[in-house]
Motif scaffolding. Structure first.
Motif, PDB file in Angstrom:
ATOM      1  N   GLY A 252     -12.416  36.000  23.015  1.00 33.76           N
ATOM      2  CA  GLY A 252     -13.631  36.186  22.023  1.00 33.76           C
ATOM      3  C   GLY A 252     -13.973  34.713  21.600  1.00 33.76           C
TER       4      GLY A 252
ATOM      5  N   VAL B  62      -7.441  41.957  17.193  1.00 31.59           N
ATOM      6  CA  VAL B  62      -7.706  41.846  18.950  1.00 31.59           C
ATOM      7  C   VAL B  62      -7.262  43.271  19.474  1.00 31.59           C
ATOM      8  N   GLN B  80     -11.737  40.783  21.608  1.00 24.74           N
ATOM      9  CA  GLN B  80     -11.902  40.454  20.021  1.00 24.74           C
ATOM     10  C   GLN B  80     -12.181  41.859  19.360  1.00 24.74           C
TER      11      GLN B  80
END
Lengths: 366, 144
Positions: A252, B62, B80
């Motif tokens: 991410g 996560v 994420q």
């Protein structure tokens, strides 16, 4: 004698029910949603993520709603939730040189490669209340301009300003290493603390506390002559090594604020005259905190740079690290409002006895 | 579209908005969960002075998932946030991208995700570029 007492359960239930009603506020006004808090109170969300030490904007927004806007209470909720999560691993150290910057300013170099980018800043606003925000007006869209890339650079390669000074040997170098860092969420903090441990404590420390310490160094309590070499805000990819796969993947993007100070240093017994560095890195758009952190980091480095300890609070590692955490501080501070009837009873008896003894001694003397 | 390296598509799937991924790929093929979607935290590390010793910056949420398709291909995901459906969908796609359906999946899912991400990043970069300072030097008195 210790006397256990019970009671108050109904009163507590009623207090919590009233709390819920007060949290909701006037029911004729629309209820605030978590996505609204996340989007429109983003800097509060960032602060809760930084001090809660957990990057999750949805949860931080929820915590702010639940805490009725009390940010330290919200940080507490996030810290409590965090302890319930299994640790899936540790990321590779992030590369802030590849940050997609939305803001990047330097107070030391006017013409830095890549330019000075102001981003969505409060700087240069007049700090006058904007009554149009009360009137629910339309927001004008942000201006745009084609992003020009310096020749030969990728879209997200932004060199650090300190690297230019490094090239000339004018600034202290940072020795790269791959030593696994200490983790104060796993091991109790031990002093003296190495710089990685200090940075972990500072980045999750209370913004107000770290700000005040940084300000004290500017006012002369352990002065370090800091310039902002570079301040940057933007998003960075987080990479995690997956053992089953044998390679790292991006899991991410997170938004970060990074501050590097360049500090005047006239040399010491062990180090030549050169610029030295302070470093701040904080979750979210948290500029004041990142600058404060870098000043305090630099002040705490007096020992390794061979500077004198002048007795300033910001130089005192134990003072700084043991008082920076607002969850610890608020826990200890606020517990004194909870029942201490037995402790107080013994204090009362002690005072009565001392008074009786003092009176008796006085009467005997007369 | 040629197939990118596996780490790249895993990253793209992780960064995708969960809603958008669900829209592009609503129905999951049959699969066995080897490690059902699990929410946890990853400690994010920074470096002192950006380049020095590693230090712990803080954790991020996560969600991970490992599963096996009927054909036996195993897919992994670490994404994420706390969206279990996102992790499961990303793991299915990771597995499919290792099968002979890879090119079709890449064209129908990875390509739009990639172009949308590029557009989002470009839009942000364009706003930042508009706030870039252009300095100009004033003529000094003694230069005249």
């Amino acid at each position: 004698m210790y006397v256990a007492v019970k009671g108050g359960e109904q009163a507590i239930d009623a207090a919590h029910a009233w709390l819920a009603e007060e949290r909701r506020g006037d029911p004729s006004i629309a209820e605030l949603t978590v996505p609204q808090i996340r989007a429109q109170l983003a800097l509060a969300v960032n602060r809760v993520m930084a001090e809660g030490s957990l990057y999750d904007p949805d949860l931080a927004a929820l915590a702010i709603k639940q805490a009725r806007g009390d940010l330290i209470e919200a940080v507490f909720l996030i810290r409590a939730y965090r302890t319930t999560l299994p640790r899936l691993g540790s990321s590779r150290p992030i590369d802030t040189g590849r940050m997609a910057v939305i803001r990047r300013v330097s107070a030391t170099f006017k013409d830095l490669p890549g330019g000075q980018v102001l981003g969505p800043t409060f700087d240069y606003t007049h700090r006058l209340l904007d009554f149009t925000l009360m009137a629910e007006g339309e927001t004008p869209p942000a201006q745009t301009r084609p992003a020009v890339q310096p020749a030969g650079q990728g879209p997200v390669d932004v060199p650090h300003v300190t690297a230019f000074l490094n090239r000339d040997g004018l600034i202290q170098t940072e020795a790269a290493s791959d030593t696994p860092p200490p983790d104060l969420t796993r091991e109790p903090m031990e002093l003296p603390a190495a710089r990685p441990l200090r940075l972990q404590a500072l980045t999750r420390g209370d913004e107000g506390f770290v700000l005040s310490l940084a300000y004290s160094t500017q006012r002369g309590y352990g002065r370090t002559h800091a310039f902002i070499g570079e301040l940057r805000i933007g998003s960075v990819a987080v990479e995690l090594e997956i053992p089953e796969l044998g390679f790292a993947v991006e899991i991410g993007d997170i938004e970060l604020t990074e501050c590097e100070t360049v500090n005047q240093f006239t040399g010491s017994k062990t180090e030549p005259p050169q610029f030295t560095r302070g470093y701040g890195l904080v979750f979210g758009q948290s500029e004041r905190k990142a600058i404060s952190m870098s000043l305090v980091d630099r002040a705490l480095r007096w020992k390794e740079l061979g500077e004198d300890f002048v007795g300033a609070p910001a130089q005192d590692e134990e003072f700084v690290l043991m008082h920076a955490d607002n969850v610890q501080a608020t826990g200890f501070l606020e517990h004194i409002k909870l029942p201490h009837y037995v402790d107080f009873q013994s204090e009362l008896e002690l005072i009565r006895r001392l008074r009786a003894e003092a009176t008796a001694a006085q009467e005997a003397a007369e | 579209m040629t197939l990118p390296p596996r780490a790249d598509w895993m990253g793209l799937l992780a960064r995708a908005k969960p809603d958008r991924l669900a829209q592009l790929f609503p129905d999951l093929p049959p699969h066995d969960l080897l490690r059902p979607a699990e929410i946890g935290a990853v400690m994010v590390q920074g470096r002192t002075g950006a380049v020095g010793q590693p230090f712990n910056l803080g954790e991020m949420t996560v969600t991970r998932c490992v599963l096996r398709l009927a054909c036996g291909t195993v897919g992994h995901a670490h994404v994420q946030g706390r969206d279990k459906a996102h992790a499961t969908r990303a793991a299915v796609l990771d597995a499919l991208l290792q099968t002979d359906k890879a090119l079709a999946v890449a064209a129908s899912i990875l390509a739009p995700l990639q172009s949308e991400e590029a557009a989002r990043r470009a839009a942000r970069a364009a706003k930042a570029a508009a706030t870039r300072v252009e300095f100009f030097t004033l003529v000094r008195g003694e230069d005249q």
